[in-house]
Write a protein that holds these residues in place. Sequence first.
Motif, PDB file in Angstrom:
ATOM      1  N   GLN A 105       1.172  -9.836   5.985  1.00 44.86           N
ATOM      2  CA  GLN A 105      -0.039 -10.176   6.735  1.00 44.86           C
ATOM      3  C   GLN A 105      -0.175 -11.683   6.919  1.00 44.86           C
ATOM      4  O   GLN A 105       0.188 -12.470   6.045  1.00 44.86           O
ATOM      5  N   ARG A 112       0.863  -1.182   0.000  1.00 47.03           N
ATOM      6  CA  ARG A 112       0.000   0.000   0.000  1.00 47.03           C
ATOM      7  C   ARG A 112       0.894   1.225   0.000  1.00 47.03           C
ATOM      8  O   ARG A 112       1.796   1.339   0.837  1.00 47.03           O
ATOM      9  N   GLY A 115       5.702   1.797  12.248  1.00 40.52           N
ATOM     10  CA  GLY A 115       4.718   0.723  12.134  1.00 40.52           C
ATOM     11  C   GLY A 115       3.908   0.743  10.847  1.00 40.52           C
ATOM     12  O   GLY A 115       2.997  -0.050  10.679  1.00 40.52           O
ATOM     13  N   GLU A 135       1.157   4.056   1.297  1.00 41.38           N
ATOM     14  CA  GLU A 135       0.775   4.982   2.358  1.00 41.38           C
ATOM     15  C   GLU A 135       1.989   5.814   2.726  1.00 41.38           C
ATOM     16  O   GLU A 135       3.106   5.515   2.310  1.00 41.38           O
ATOM     17  N   ARG A 185       3.594  -5.439  13.044  1.00 37.19           N
ATOM     18  CA  ARG A 185       2.980  -4.896  14.272  1.00 37.19           C
ATOM     19  C   ARG A 185       2.875  -5.950  15.361  1.00 37.19           C
ATOM     20  O   ARG A 185       2.997  -5.633  16.543  1.00 37.19           O
ATOM     21  N   ALA A 242      -3.169  -0.543  15.521  1.00 34.79           N
ATOM     22  CA  ALA A 242      -3.972  -1.706  15.140  1.00 34.79           C
ATOM     23  C   ALA A 242      -3.029  -2.819  14.701  1.00 34.79           C
ATOM     24  O   ALA A 242      -2.226  -2.646  13.794  1.00 34.79           O
ATOM     25  N   PHE A 261      -3.734 -10.082  10.412  1.00 35.02           N
ATOM     26  CA  PHE A 261      -2.795  -9.441  11.337  1.00 35.02           C
ATOM     27  C   PHE A 261      -1.594  -8.962  10.548  1.00 35.02           C
ATOM     28  O   PHE A 261      -1.184  -9.599   9.574  1.00 35.02           O
TER      29      PHE A 261
HETATM   30  P1  AMP Z   1      -6.348  -3.820   7.199  1.00 36.80           P
HETATM   31  O1  AMP Z   1      -6.396  -4.751   6.024  1.00 36.80           O
HETATM   32  O2  AMP Z   1      -6.162  -2.402   6.813  1.00 36.80           O
HETATM   33  O3  AMP Z   1      -7.418  -4.058   8.182  1.00 36.80           O
HETATM   34  O4  AMP Z   1      -5.016  -4.197   7.950  1.00 36.80           O
HETATM   35  C1  AMP Z   1      -4.884  -5.324   8.761  1.00 36.80           C
HETATM   36  C2  AMP Z   1      -3.588  -5.228   9.517  1.00 36.80           C
HETATM   37  O5  AMP Z   1      -2.497  -5.161   8.615  1.00 36.80           O
HETATM   38  C3  AMP Z   1      -3.461  -3.953  10.327  1.00 36.80           C
HETATM   39  O6  AMP Z   1      -4.082  -4.068  11.564  1.00 36.80           O
HETATM   40  C4  AMP Z   1      -1.951  -3.829  10.450  1.00 36.80           C
HETATM   41  O7  AMP Z   1      -1.466  -4.677  11.470  1.00 36.80           O
HETATM   42  C5  AMP Z   1      -1.469  -4.341   9.130  1.00 36.80           C
HETATM   43  N1  AMP Z   1      -1.206  -3.216   8.214  1.00 36.80           N
HETATM   44  C6  AMP Z   1      -2.069  -2.593   7.382  1.00 36.80           C
HETATM   45  N2  AMP Z   1      -1.456  -1.618   6.678  1.00 36.80           N
HETATM   46  C7  AMP Z   1      -0.168  -1.625   7.079  1.00 36.80           C
HETATM   47  C8  AMP Z   1       0.995  -0.863   6.712  1.00 36.80           C
HETATM   48  N3  AMP Z   1       0.949   0.085   5.787  1.00 36.80           N
HETATM   49  N4  AMP Z   1       2.174  -1.152   7.325  1.00 36.80           N
HETATM   50  C9  AMP Z   1       2.240  -2.129   8.261  1.00 36.80           C
HETATM   51  N5  AMP Z   1       1.186  -2.883   8.625  1.00 36.80           N
HETATM   52  C10 AMP Z   1      -0.002  -2.646   8.056  1.00 36.80           C
END
Ligand code: AMP
Length: 422
Positions: free
Chosen positions: A126, A112, A119, A114, A309, A279, A305
């Motif tokens: 994941q 992504r 973190g 971002e 993190r 999160a 997860f």
């Molecule tokens: P999500 O799919 O957005 O619900 O993300 C699920 C989990 O993936 C989050 O709770 C984070 O632990 C991890 N996560 C999401 N985006 C990121 C990121 N850019 N960098 C690191 N971990 C991420």
Amino acid sequence: MSISSVKGFRDVLPREAARRRRIVDEAVRVLTGYGYEEIELPILERLELFSRSVGQTSDIVEKEMYSFEDRDGTIVALRPEGTAAVARAYTEAGLARALPVARLYYIGPMFRRERPQKGRFRQFTQIGAELLGRDDPEADAETLFLIADLCRAVGVETARIDVNSLGDAACRPAYREALAAYGRERMASLCPECQARLARNPLRVLDCKNESCREATRDAPIMLNYLCEPCRSHHDRVLELAAAAGVELTPNPRMVRGLDYYCRTAFEIVAEGLGAQDAIGGGGRYDGLVEALGGPALPGIGFAFGVERLDMAAGARDVAASPAEFLVAPIGEGPATVALRLAGRLRAARRSVELAPSTRRLKAQLKSADKAGIRYVIIVGDEEIASGRATVRDMVERVDRPGCFPLEAAAADIVESVTRTG
Ligand code: AMP
């Protein structure tokens, strides 16, 4: 000039890799215990897979995807998440008939674009799991139970599980409208992004971190007050079952999740002490997703997860270094071939062996064994070749054992002789 890595893309060096390996192993152990099987999916998918599932108006699709046109004109994207691909793969393989209830887990990198911060990376890993084919509240409760188990198993003891219900296609539209109307009355207090969200995806306004937006939406209507009767009773039953199972949940009526496909149960797992990106995992129910992707009408619930993190939340505890059991140290070029064969026999017997370069002096060999924490150094010098027997230095007892075993001995006999104390 040396070449650096790309912004937001990081290297995982050995100590961290060892911790991550442990986390993944523990997670897999828990998932397997709940009947989940692994599925491996491609990193590259058609862009459309994500725009149709995650949602056109989600941050991910709007601005965070790494996508490009492939040479044949296909628009592809590096996957930003795993659920849509699991649903696609399940449908494409025609599994619905053979496996009407499927429990699948995956582990792998997601991408992504971002803004990187503590973190938050542009490539992250994941661990995700999907339970397809179940729409009953017991499936939700079991999933929450699994999540609590998984957190404990990887060493995250203080995780909080926030839950909410996002309603469904029957009751969410009225809520969206109520929330949008509420927001429109406070337009001036909202950030420009939220002003735009109001028209397209008002639920996301509740997600905004901007202080003024948070203030303006403090008393905003909540989904829980708009649930239709089936969503309401589903939600109540999930909470009741989770409580009976001893899974502690924290109701969070403002939690909406960023992805469009969720309905009913949604949750986020939050850990203490991680800063803004607290999160560690999230997920929820997605009953319309498989059908929206052209598959059968199949409900599902899942979570993911973030490994980075989990590692941070587990207190970055160090996994004990695991040095080799033996250092085979040839002294000089002549003994090098004998040492190579000896190390080979030990390794074939699944013993871990480091083989030192024959050009190094004995003193340097011993020093490197000490530094690496290797207990037994098997010395093969000219004298050993002449006598046909190896010398062993026990680095813990600090003793030499000349003629310890015959150079051509079998691995089991070597191990027996070397590790015999006294
Ligand atoms: P999500 O799919 O957005 O619900 O993300 C699920 C989990 O993936 C989050 O709770 C984070 O632990 C991890 N996560 C999401 N985006 C990121 C990121 N850019 N960098 C690191 N971990 C991420």
